[in-house]
Design an enzyme around this catalytic site. Sequence first.
Site, PDB file in Angstrom:
ATOM      1  N   ASP A 106       0.951  -1.249  -0.141  1.00 48.32           N
ATOM      2  CA  ASP A 106       0.028  -0.072  -0.075  1.00 48.32           C
ATOM      3  C   ASP A 106       0.817   1.273   0.176  1.00 48.32           C
ATOM      4  OD1 ASP A 106      -3.036   1.040   0.336  1.00 48.32           O
ATOM      5  OD2 ASP A 106      -1.657   2.140   1.872  1.00 48.32           O
ATOM      6  N   ASP A 113      -0.965   9.533 -11.289  1.00 52.86           N
ATOM      7  CA  ASP A 113      -1.005   8.391 -12.355  1.00 52.86           C
ATOM      8  C   ASP A 113       0.540   8.031 -12.499  1.00 52.86           C
ATOM      9  OD1 ASP A 113      -3.826   8.379 -12.326  1.00 52.86           O
ATOM     10  OD2 ASP A 113      -3.853   9.424 -14.496  1.00 52.86           O
ATOM     11  N   ASP A 173      -3.942   2.609  -4.944  1.00 58.11           N
ATOM     12  CA  ASP A 173      -2.567   2.450  -4.791  1.00 58.11           C
ATOM     13  C   ASP A 173      -1.890   1.380  -4.026  1.00 58.11           C
ATOM     14  OD1 ASP A 173      -3.638   3.047  -2.310  1.00 58.11           O
ATOM     15  OD2 ASP A 173      -2.206   4.572  -1.717  1.00 58.11           O
ATOM     16  N   ASN A 185      -1.722  12.938  -5.199  1.00 56.58           N
ATOM     17  CA  ASN A 185      -2.901  13.344  -5.775  1.00 56.58           C
ATOM     18  C   ASN A 185      -3.586  14.799  -5.516  1.00 56.58           C
ATOM     19  OD1 ASN A 185      -3.589  11.595  -7.744  1.00 56.58           O
ATOM     20  ND2 ASN A 185      -4.913  10.291  -6.262  1.00 56.58           N
TER      21      ASN A 185
END
Length: 196
Positions: A76, A93, A119, A84
């Site tokens: 993770d 991305d 993620d 973000n």
Amino acid sequence: MTDVAEPTAETDLHAEIERLRAEVTALTERAERAEALADHDVLTPALNRRGFMTVLARNLAYCRRHGVEAALLYLDMDGFKGINDGLGHAAGDAALLAVAELLLENVRESDAVGRLGGDEFAVVLMNAGADEGREKARRLASALEDEGFDWQGARVALGGSFGVRAYAGQTDAEVWLSEADAAMWLRKKARPEATR
């Protein structure tokens, strides 16, 4: 005046057969490409969840049948929300792409890397026990921190929390993945900076 041979029914039939063969070949290639796309993540070069779970189930059966060791790593990303929110979704991305590429570059061809969603990633290492899995997770976490990714000319740090679960007779791929996920959350909770 030159004699022009009239097309015969046999010539027409051969031409139609060749046209149909070419069409079947093209359709077969399209179907194979579509099948491959169904198992791969749309953003990264990793497998998607469906593709990864197919490989994991097959590897689990192989381990059970042949007594082979395997380790499952669950990743993770740390700080992904900050990337973000702070840099935008295009940067997010780019971060996901960088993580997938780093994972793929640091495993063997016999191993598999999947992006499970958001993620979260998973890696299955064949012929590797718990110790090898923990060592690989440590090296991958270090590589993530050392390498980061480039965004608009700047180096952006990456990090991740890994959970490792060795094959121990599990009979269900989803259960094995859940165990690795739980191990990751224990590790993440032990590192408060990872939950930001």
